[in-house]
Write a protein that holds these residues in place. Structure first.
Motif, PDB file in Angstrom:
ATOM      1  N   GLY A 175      38.447   0.154  42.874  1.00  0.00           N
ATOM      2  CA  GLY A 175      37.555  -0.945  43.213  1.00  0.00           C
ATOM      3  C   GLY A 175      36.219  -0.507  43.763  1.00  0.00           C
ATOM      4  O   GLY A 175      35.229  -1.253  43.690  1.00  0.00           O
ATOM      5  N   ALA A 176      36.137   0.701  44.319  1.00  0.00           N
ATOM      6  CA  ALA A 176      34.864   1.197  44.833  1.00  0.00           C
ATOM      7  C   ALA A 176      33.834   1.344  43.721  1.00  0.00           C
ATOM      8  O   ALA A 176      32.625   1.348  43.984  1.00  0.00           O
ATOM      9  CB  ALA A 176      35.056   2.538  45.538  1.00  0.00           C
ATOM     10  N   GLU A 177      34.303   1.458  42.489  1.00  0.00           N
ATOM     11  CA  GLU A 177      33.395   1.584  41.344  1.00  0.00           C
ATOM     12  C   GLU A 177      33.027   0.235  40.746  1.00  0.00           C
ATOM     13  O   GLU A 177      32.223   0.164  39.802  1.00  0.00           O
ATOM     14  CB  GLU A 177      34.037   2.464  40.274  1.00  0.00           C
ATOM     15  CG  GLU A 177      34.326   3.888  40.755  1.00  0.00           C
ATOM     16  CD  GLU A 177      35.062   4.713  39.719  1.00  0.00           C
ATOM     17  OE1 GLU A 177      35.355   4.163  38.625  1.00  0.00           O
ATOM     18  OE2 GLU A 177      35.343   5.888  39.999  1.00  0.00           O
ATOM     19  N   GLY A 178      33.603  -0.842  41.299  1.00  0.00           N
ATOM     20  CA  GLY A 178      33.362  -2.156  40.727  1.00  0.00           C
ATOM     21  C   GLY A 178      33.883  -2.229  39.304  1.00  0.00           C
ATOM     22  O   GLY A 178      34.872  -1.581  38.952  1.00  0.00           O
ATOM     23  N   TYR A 179      33.220  -3.023  38.470  1.00  0.00           N
ATOM     24  CA  TYR A 179      33.571  -3.080  37.048  1.00  0.00           C
ATOM     25  C   TYR A 179      32.288  -3.379  36.279  1.00  0.00           C
ATOM     26  O   TYR A 179      31.912  -4.537  36.057  1.00  0.00           O
ATOM     27  CB  TYR A 179      34.627  -4.144  36.780  1.00  0.00           C
ATOM     28  CG  TYR A 179      35.124  -4.140  35.343  1.00  0.00           C
ATOM     29  CD1 TYR A 179      35.800  -3.038  34.821  1.00  0.00           C
ATOM     30  CD2 TYR A 179      34.885  -5.233  34.510  1.00  0.00           C
ATOM     31  CE1 TYR A 179      36.240  -3.016  33.505  1.00  0.00           C
ATOM     32  CE2 TYR A 179      35.331  -5.231  33.191  1.00  0.00           C
ATOM     33  CZ  TYR A 179      35.999  -4.112  32.699  1.00  0.00           C
ATOM     34  OH  TYR A 179      36.436  -4.102  31.394  1.00  0.00           O
ATOM     35  N   ALA A 180      31.617  -2.315  35.876  1.00  0.00           N
ATOM     36  CA  ALA A 180      30.296  -2.431  35.261  1.00  0.00           C
ATOM     37  C   ALA A 180      30.265  -3.262  33.981  1.00  0.00           C
ATOM     38  O   ALA A 180      29.296  -3.991  33.740  1.00  0.00           O
ATOM     39  CB  ALA A 180      29.723  -1.035  35.009  1.00  0.00           C
ATOM     40  N   PRO A 181      31.313  -3.195  33.114  1.00  0.00           N
ATOM     41  CA  PRO A 181      31.231  -3.972  31.867  1.00  0.00           C
ATOM     42  C   PRO A 181      31.066  -5.471  32.091  1.00  0.00           C
ATOM     43  O   PRO A 181      30.556  -6.173  31.202  1.00  0.00           O
ATOM     44  CB  PRO A 181      32.567  -3.660  31.177  1.00  0.00           C
ATOM     45  CG  PRO A 181      32.929  -2.296  31.686  1.00  0.00           C
ATOM     46  CD  PRO A 181      32.495  -2.295  33.112  1.00  0.00           C
ATOM     47  N   GLY A 182      31.484  -5.975  33.246  1.00  0.00           N
ATOM     48  CA  GLY A 182      31.361  -7.409  33.494  1.00  0.00           C
ATOM     49  C   GLY A 182      30.127  -7.810  34.270  1.00  0.00           C
ATOM     50  O   GLY A 182      29.901  -8.995  34.516  1.00  0.00           O
ATOM     51  N   ALA A 183      29.326  -6.832  34.688  1.00  0.00           N
ATOM     52  CA  ALA A 183      28.151  -7.109  35.512  1.00  0.00           C
ATOM     53  C   ALA A 183      27.038  -7.765  34.671  1.00  0.00           C
ATOM     54  O   ALA A 183      27.020  -7.626  33.447  1.00  0.00           O
ATOM     55  CB  ALA A 183      27.656  -5.816  36.139  1.00  0.00           C
ATOM     56  N   PRO A 184      26.117  -8.478  35.322  1.00  0.00           N
ATOM     57  CA  PRO A 184      25.994  -8.679  36.773  1.00  0.00           C
ATOM     58  C   PRO A 184      26.855  -9.844  37.259  1.00  0.00           C
ATOM     59  O   PRO A 184      27.135 -10.785  36.506  1.00  0.00           O
ATOM     60  CB  PRO A 184      24.511  -8.992  36.945  1.00  0.00           C
ATOM     61  CG  PRO A 184      24.138  -9.698  35.668  1.00  0.00           C
ATOM     62  CD  PRO A 184      24.951  -9.040  34.590  1.00  0.00           C
ATOM     63  N   TYR A 185      27.242  -9.750  38.541  1.00  0.00           N
ATOM     64  CA  TYR A 185      28.045 -10.786  39.175  1.00  0.00           C
ATOM     65  C   TYR A 185      27.188 -11.552  40.183  1.00  0.00           C
ATOM     66  O   TYR A 185      26.256 -11.004  40.775  1.00  0.00           O
ATOM     67  CB  TYR A 185      29.239 -10.164  39.901  1.00  0.00           C
ATOM     68  CG  TYR A 185      30.126  -9.335  38.997  1.00  0.00           C
ATOM     69  CD1 TYR A 185      31.076  -9.929  38.175  1.00  0.00           C
ATOM     70  CD2 TYR A 185      29.994  -7.942  38.967  1.00  0.00           C
ATOM     71  CE1 TYR A 185      31.876  -9.160  37.334  1.00  0.00           C
ATOM     72  CE2 TYR A 185      30.791  -7.174  38.133  1.00  0.00           C
ATOM     73  CZ  TYR A 185      31.734  -7.772  37.323  1.00  0.00           C
ATOM     74  OH  TYR A 185      32.515  -7.015  36.498  1.00  0.00           O
ATOM     75  N   ASP A 186      27.546 -12.808  40.383  1.00  0.00           N
ATOM     76  CA  ASP A 186      26.869 -13.615  41.404  1.00  0.00           C
ATOM     77  C   ASP A 186      27.485 -13.416  42.781  1.00  0.00           C
ATOM     78  O   ASP A 186      26.815 -13.589  43.800  1.00  0.00           O
ATOM     79  CB  ASP A 186      26.944 -15.098  41.034  1.00  0.00           C
ATOM     80  CG  ASP A 186      26.332 -15.377  39.680  1.00  0.00           C
ATOM     81  OD1 ASP A 186      25.092 -15.277  39.566  1.00  0.00           O
ATOM     82  OD2 ASP A 186      27.093 -15.672  38.730  1.00  0.00           O
ATOM     83  N   ARG A 187      28.764 -13.059  42.781  1.00  0.00           N
ATOM     84  CA  ARG A 187      29.472 -12.834  44.037  1.00  0.00           C
ATOM     85  C   ARG A 187      30.417 -11.645  43.868  1.00  0.00           C
ATOM     86  O   ARG A 187      31.045 -11.477  42.808  1.00  0.00           O
ATOM     87  CB  ARG A 187      30.305 -14.055  44.451  1.00  0.00           C
ATOM     88  CG  ARG A 187      29.506 -15.331  44.705  1.00  0.00           C
ATOM     89  CD  ARG A 187      28.699 -15.228  45.989  1.00  0.00           C
ATOM     90  NE  ARG A 187      28.066 -16.481  46.348  1.00  0.00           N
ATOM     91  CZ  ARG A 187      26.830 -16.824  45.996  1.00  0.00           C
ATOM     92  NH1 ARG A 187      26.113 -16.006  45.217  1.00  0.00           N
ATOM     93  NH2 ARG A 187      26.313 -17.970  46.404  1.00  0.00           N
ATOM     94  N   VAL A 188      30.523 -10.829  44.925  1.00  0.00           N
ATOM     95  CA  VAL A 188      31.523  -9.761  44.995  1.00  0.00           C
ATOM     96  C   VAL A 188      32.294  -9.967  46.281  1.00  0.00           C
ATOM     97  O   VAL A 188      31.689 -10.097  47.358  1.00  0.00           O
ATOM     98  CB  VAL A 188      30.868  -8.357  44.980  1.00  0.00           C
ATOM     99  CG1 VAL A 188      31.927  -7.278  45.187  1.00  0.00           C
ATOM    100  CG2 VAL A 188      30.112  -8.125  43.683  1.00  0.00           C
ATOM    101  N   VAL A 189      33.614 -10.005  46.196  1.00  0.00           N
ATOM    102  CA  VAL A 189      34.435 -10.183  47.384  1.00  0.00           C
ATOM    103  C   VAL A 189      35.541  -9.139  47.381  1.00  0.00           C
ATOM    104  O   VAL A 189      36.185  -8.898  46.358  1.00  0.00           O
ATOM    105  CB  VAL A 189      35.024 -11.611  47.461  1.00  0.00           C
ATOM    106  CG1 VAL A 189      35.902 -11.930  46.249  1.00  0.00           C
ATOM    107  CG2 VAL A 189      35.801 -11.807  48.757  1.00  0.00           C
ATOM    108  N   ALA A 190      35.737  -8.493  48.527  1.00  0.00           N
ATOM    109  CA  ALA A 190      36.797  -7.500  48.671  1.00  0.00           C
ATOM    110  C   ALA A 190      37.914  -8.068  49.535  1.00  0.00           C
ATOM    111  O   ALA A 190      37.660  -8.785  50.510  1.00  0.00           O
ATOM    112  CB  ALA A 190      36.252  -6.223  49.303  1.00  0.00           C
TER     113      ALA A 190
END
Length: 392
Positions: A175-190
């Motif tokens: 999860g520290a790498e996020g998920y670039a193929p789906g970016a950009p995101y409006d919100r990120v929540v951990a």
């Protein structure tokens, strides 16, 4: 489902909704209450989970009524022990994944402030309930992407989300790498706490977007951090005084203080301090949070009844790499002049004392007065009240 079971479920869900409202100090918003009823929590919990510090098991097959009651308590449900590995005969089971207490789930969802049509990246799928609530709230497939580091947890959550008809993309990965193929995101929540904000999250968030994550410092796991991403690749925002979460697996430090840091032949320097260890490692979360921000990579652990003559309680302090440490002793009688032993290139107790002195000198500010700015590339700056007022 029998009529009796349906009644029990409805009663349990209403009771939890009331508890959440009490915690929030107001009723849950209509959008999230609708999602709550559409995505029942118990459908995302395993047949067997654990509760409390003692990890007491609750099994649906053995006690279905008790299982349902526990599923709708405002408490975490521990869904995995020991990273899914079998514990040894002499090992103490420890929680490695859980479904968070519903009150903090909804507190975070409301802080996230999602809007219709937005896209969300969740870090830490867990059971899938949080992702399911988000998907229900946002409507339509493809609005929510969730990343889970544990393959077994990811598989189970994906199956529950499919069964519920919720179009969440579950990705197995760090999860520290996020998920670039789906970016950009409006919100990120951990749904796990971090010791630094991964810059990948900022890179993958659209300008004006929000990142919300639980915060952890080795000294004190506490607080929520809400950042707004700017167009120049920076992000800035404040902490809020809520919650403690399990640490992201890549941010863990396996340290048990005296077992791991004290080595034969090490000769510590002795001194005396008037600073009570309870002032910086006791029940004052504002003090502990501030000390944690200031000292960075320093950890502590209490050792009650340390089996040392003349010592009633001891707090161990150490850098997370174990190269510098201190022991502060209480003799059970006096309220001043605690004995200190320090070893290593850093005088970690002195650092803690200096951090506490700064906090007191600044008027003992509460958690919500602190903020964080993350610069391009990940450099961070802690501030008090205003981004221009950097904390030393």
């Amino acid at each position: 489902m029998t009529q009796n079971e349906a009644t029990q479920q409805n009663t349990a869900m209403r009771a939890l909704l009331h508890m959440v409202a009490q915690d929030l100090g107001r009723p849950l918003s209509s959008e999230w209450e609708k999602a709550y009823w559409a995505v029942p929590r118990h459908r995302f919990l395993p047949e067997r989970f654990h509760q409390g510090p003692e990890c007491v098991p609750v099994d649906r097959r053995e006690e279905p009524a008790e299982w349902l009651r526990a599923a709708y308590e405002d408490e975490p449900a521990i869904t995995q022990l020991n990273d899914g590995e079998e514990a040894g005969e002499d090992d103490t089971p420890w929680p490695s994944s859980s479904a968070s207490a519903p009150s903090i789930v909804f507190r975070m969802l409301e802080l996230l402030d999602v809007r219709d049509g937005q896209r969300v990246l969740e870090v830490g799928t867990g059971t899938g309930w949080n992702a399911g609530l988000l998907a229900q709230r946002l409507g339509g497939s493809g609005r929510v992407t969730s990343v889970e580091v544990d393959p077994a947890l990811a598989e189970g959550a994906a199956a529950r989300l499919r069964e519920a008809g919720l179009g969440v993309q579950v990705v197995t990965g760090d999860g520290a790498e996020g998920y670039a193929p789906g970016a950009p995101y409006d919100r990120v929540v951990a749904t796990c706490s971090v010791r630094q904000v991964p810059y990948a999250w900022i890179e993958q968030t659209a300008p004006g977007g929000v990142i919300l994550t639980p915060w952890d410092a080795p000294w004190c796991c506490y607080g929520l951090l809400r950042l707004t991403v700017e167009g120049d690749g920076t992000a800035s925002g404040r902490f809020a005084p809520h919650s403690a979460f399990m640490v992201m697996r890549g941010h863990r430090a396996d340290l048990r203080i005296f077992r791991d840091v004290v080595r034969e032949g090490q000769v510590p320097e002795g001194s005396v301090t008037e600073l009570s260890p309870w002032a910086v490692a006791g029940n004052d979360l504002d003090a502990r949070f501030a000390v944690g921000l200031l000292v960075g990579d320093v950890w502590h652990a209490w050792q009650e009844d340390p089996d040392v003559e003349g010592v009633a309680a001891r707090v161990w302090v150490a850098t997370v790499d174990g190269t510098s440490w201190a022991a502060v002793d209480f003799d059970g009688e006096g309220e001043r002049d605690f004995v200190v032993h320090q070893y290593g290139s850093r005088r970690v107790w002195d650092e803690v004392a200096a951090a506490y002195a700064w906090w007191r000198g600044a008027g003992s500010p509460e958690v919500g007065r602190f903020g964080l700015t993350v610069g391009a590339g990940g450099a961070r700056r802690v501030w008090l009240d205003d981004p221009a007022n950097a904390v030393p």
